[in-house]
Design an enzyme around this catalytic site. Structure first.
Site, PDB file in Angstrom:
ATOM      1  N   THR A  80       5.101  -3.066   4.182  1.00 30.40           N
ATOM      2  CA  THR A  80       4.893  -1.629   4.370  1.00 30.40           C
ATOM      3  C   THR A  80       4.345  -0.942   3.115  1.00 30.40           C
ATOM      4  O   THR A  80       4.209   0.284   3.109  1.00 30.40           O
ATOM      5  CB  THR A  80       6.216  -0.947   4.783  1.00 30.40           C
ATOM      6  OG1 THR A  80       7.176  -1.201   3.754  1.00 30.40           O
ATOM      7  CG2 THR A  80       6.732  -1.446   6.110  1.00 30.40           C
ATOM      8  N   GLY A  81       4.057  -1.719   2.069  1.00 25.54           N
ATOM      9  CA  GLY A  81       3.510  -1.110   0.853  1.00 25.54           C
ATOM     10  C   GLY A  81       4.339  -1.381  -0.391  1.00 25.54           C
ATOM     11  O   GLY A  81       4.178  -0.706  -1.413  1.00 25.54           O
ATOM     12  N   HIS A 113      14.490  -5.519   0.220  1.00 25.97           N
ATOM     13  CA  HIS A 113      14.269  -5.306   1.647  1.00 25.97           C
ATOM     14  C   HIS A 113      15.622  -5.189   2.373  1.00 25.97           C
ATOM     15  O   HIS A 113      15.664  -5.166   3.596  1.00 25.97           O
ATOM     16  CB  HIS A 113      13.500  -6.480   2.262  1.00 25.97           C
ATOM     17  CG  HIS A 113      12.098  -6.651   1.735  1.00 25.97           C
ATOM     18  ND1 HIS A 113      11.231  -5.604   1.558  1.00 25.97           N
ATOM     19  CD2 HIS A 113      11.410  -7.771   1.373  1.00 25.97           C
ATOM     20  CE1 HIS A 113      10.070  -6.073   1.107  1.00 25.97           C
ATOM     21  NE2 HIS A 113      10.165  -7.377   0.981  1.00 25.97           N
ATOM     22  N   LYS A 149      -6.085  -6.259   3.797  1.00 21.29           N
ATOM     23  CA  LYS A 149      -7.135  -5.271   4.081  1.00 21.29           C
ATOM     24  C   LYS A 149      -6.782  -3.889   3.547  1.00 21.29           C
ATOM     25  O   LYS A 149      -7.662  -3.083   3.278  1.00 21.29           O
ATOM     26  CB  LYS A 149      -7.338  -5.158   5.586  1.00 21.29           C
ATOM     27  CG  LYS A 149      -8.000  -6.338   6.235  1.00 21.29           C
ATOM     28  CD  LYS A 149      -8.383  -5.966   7.658  1.00 21.29           C
ATOM     29  CE  LYS A 149      -9.014  -7.106   8.410  1.00 21.29           C
ATOM     30  NZ  LYS A 149      -9.138  -6.790   9.839  1.00 21.29           N
TER      31      LYS A 149
HETATM   32  P1  A3P Z   1      -2.406  -5.201   5.153  1.00 19.17           P
HETATM   33  O1  A3P Z   1      -1.850  -6.529   5.535  1.00 19.17           O
HETATM   34  O2  A3P Z   1      -2.470  -4.250   6.306  1.00 19.17           O
HETATM   35  O3  A3P Z   1      -3.682  -5.277   4.417  1.00 19.17           O
HETATM   36  P2  A3P Z   1       3.858  -5.356   1.031  1.00 19.17           P
HETATM   37  O4  A3P Z   1       3.380  -5.099  -0.335  1.00 19.17           O
HETATM   38  O5  A3P Z   1       5.056  -4.573   1.431  1.00 19.17           O
HETATM   39  O6  A3P Z   1       3.970  -6.803   1.289  1.00 19.17           O
HETATM   40  O7  A3P Z   1       2.720  -4.783   2.004  1.00 19.17           O
HETATM   41  C1  A3P Z   1       1.498  -5.423   2.104  1.00 19.17           C
HETATM   42  C2  A3P Z   1       0.467  -4.494   2.680  1.00 19.17           C
HETATM   43  O8  A3P Z   1       0.089  -3.519   1.699  1.00 19.17           O
HETATM   44  C3  A3P Z   1      -0.778  -5.244   3.044  1.00 19.17           C
HETATM   45  O9  A3P Z   1      -1.367  -4.531   4.129  1.00 19.17           O
HETATM   46  C4  A3P Z   1      -1.572  -5.125   1.763  1.00 19.17           C
HETATM   47  O10 A3P Z   1      -2.954  -5.358   1.919  1.00 19.17           O
HETATM   48  C5  A3P Z   1      -1.289  -3.684   1.373  1.00 19.17           C
HETATM   49  N1  A3P Z   1      -1.444  -3.422  -0.053  1.00 19.17           N
HETATM   50  C6  A3P Z   1      -1.199  -4.264  -1.097  1.00 19.17           C
HETATM   51  N2  A3P Z   1      -1.457  -3.650  -2.252  1.00 19.17           N
HETATM   52  C7  A3P Z   1      -1.873  -2.404  -1.962  1.00 19.17           C
HETATM   53  C8  A3P Z   1      -2.303  -1.306  -2.752  1.00 19.17           C
HETATM   54  N3  A3P Z   1      -2.358  -1.374  -4.068  1.00 19.17           N
HETATM   55  N4  A3P Z   1      -2.656  -0.164  -2.110  1.00 19.17           N
HETATM   56  C9  A3P Z   1      -2.611  -0.077  -0.770  1.00 19.17           C
HETATM   57  N5  A3P Z   1      -2.225  -1.101   0.040  1.00 19.17           N
HETATM   58  C10 A3P Z   1      -1.861  -2.245  -0.543  1.00 19.17           C
END
Ligand code: A3P
Length: 330
Positions: A74-75, A135, A294
């Site tokens: 989720t970011g 988490h 992405k």
């Molecule tokens: P997507 O799979 O939709 O691209 P987490 O960090 O909780 O594992 O979440 C991963 C999600 O956040 C992935 O989404 C990833 O590409 C995106 N993500 C990773 N780094 C990011 C950043 N600096 N800014 C925005 N989104 C990012």
């Protein structure tokens, strides 16, 4: 170097945790041979339950600690980079930041993830560190987090994109638990709450309710809103952490600098986050590149049918209606 007694104590505890885990209800996970266990109303991989039990018994939060809380995908990585860049902005700039050389996860350890695999590196005991991530669902957090004055930020995301991000991420895992289930089967499990740390909607709602009761302790962030306009959220986050940007800093463009350093585009394109390279401090089951896919809002449209989307939207509407979490009832 740990003493002999520490080792014995550690082994005794690990045995005790494993005994607790063997008594838990189990279900098949998203991989053909993956087993998830239910603990405290959520589904877990067994090693993470060991880490959870260890953190609940041993984590002593201090008032200056800051805990990033989230459901996977989720970011979290973004928030780890941002919080690290915020608190270290007087030490490093955008040319010297360690974030340029290493995965953000190396700077902000999870409370519950590493213990089962690396018990000798007890991240909970690193007194120099004040940034943690987890988490763990709100109701199962180590008590000391709630008792101390430390603060938390929770980030969440549209469940459709969370699901797709998780599904795609798990495909990149080096795993011995067999093939991943198909999209429809995994989606059905996600909707039924059977996913790592799931049910997802309960995870979000648990933190949301806690935030209503204690708004000074927990800050809520939404991935989509931050992605659309990061600057005001990063300013608020820094303020909430006690590291607010001064007017002078703002005038110098320091907020933009932090935002740019931690942006998806910057991090994804770093040499260290490309190809098959892994984290530098210890081995993991994912290449760094898996954390930067992405970064798009609405990528679910490329995978889910309108019926699937309606199913999960309905579940979210039912769960969150009237809570203030959904944009239209704020
Ligand atoms: P997507 O799979 O939709 O691209 P987490 O960090 O909780 O594992 O979440 C991963 C999600 O956040 C992935 O989404 C990833 O590409 C995106 N993500 C990773 N780094 C990011 C950043 N600096 N800014 C925005 N989104 C990012």
């Amino acid at each position: 170097m740990e003493s002999k007694t520490d080792q014995t104590e550690l082994q005794k505890n690990q045995k005790r945790y494993r005994e607790i885990i063997t008594r838990l209800p189990e279900k098949k996970g998203w991989r053909q041979e993956e087993i998830l266990s239910e603990f405290g109303g959520h589904w877990w991989r067994k090693p993470n339950i060991q880490g959870l039990l260890h953190a609940r018994e041993n984590f002593r939060a201090r008032p200056d600690d800051f805990v990033i809380c989230s459901y996977p995908k989720t970011g979290t990585t973004w928030l780890k980079a941002l919080t690290f860049a915020i608190i270290n902005r007087f030490k490093f700039d955008e040319a010297t930041s360690p974030l340029l050389k290493r995965l953000p996860h190396e700077f902000v350890p999870y409370l519950e993830v590493e213990f089962a695999f690396f018990p000798e590196i007890d991240v909970l005991k690193d007194k120099a560190n004040t940034l943690f991530a987890t988490h763990i669902p709100f109701g199962l957090l180590p008590k000391s987090i709630l008792d101390s004055d430390c603060k938390m930020a929770y980030i969440w995301r549209d469940p459709k994109d969370t699901f797709i991000s998780l599904w795609a991420f798990l495909h990149k895992e080096k795993s011995e638990d067999g093939e991943m289930s198909g999209l429809e089967e995994s989606f059905d499990m996600f909707c039924k709450g059977v996913s790592v740390y799931g049910p997802y909607l309960d995870h979000v709602f648990g933190y949301w309710k806690a935030k209503q009761e204690n708004p000074k302790k927990i800050m809520f962030l939404k991935y989509e809103e931050m992605r659309a306009n990061p600057i005001p959220y990063v300013k608020r986050l820094a303020e909430f952490m006690g590291y607010g940007f001064t007017e002078e800093e703002e005038a110098k463009g320091n907020v933009e600098r932090v935002v740019n350093l931690c942006s998806f585009e910057t991090l994804k394109n770093l040499k260290t986050n490309k190809g098959e390279k892994g984290r530098k401090d210890r081995p993991g089951t994912f290449a760094n590149s898996a954390f930067f896919r992405k970064g798009e809002v609405g990528d679910w449209m490329n995978y889910l049918t309108p019926e699937m989307a309606a199913r999960i939207d309905g579940l979210m509407e039912n769960k969150f209606r009237g809570s203030g979490l959904l944009r239209h009832d704020r």
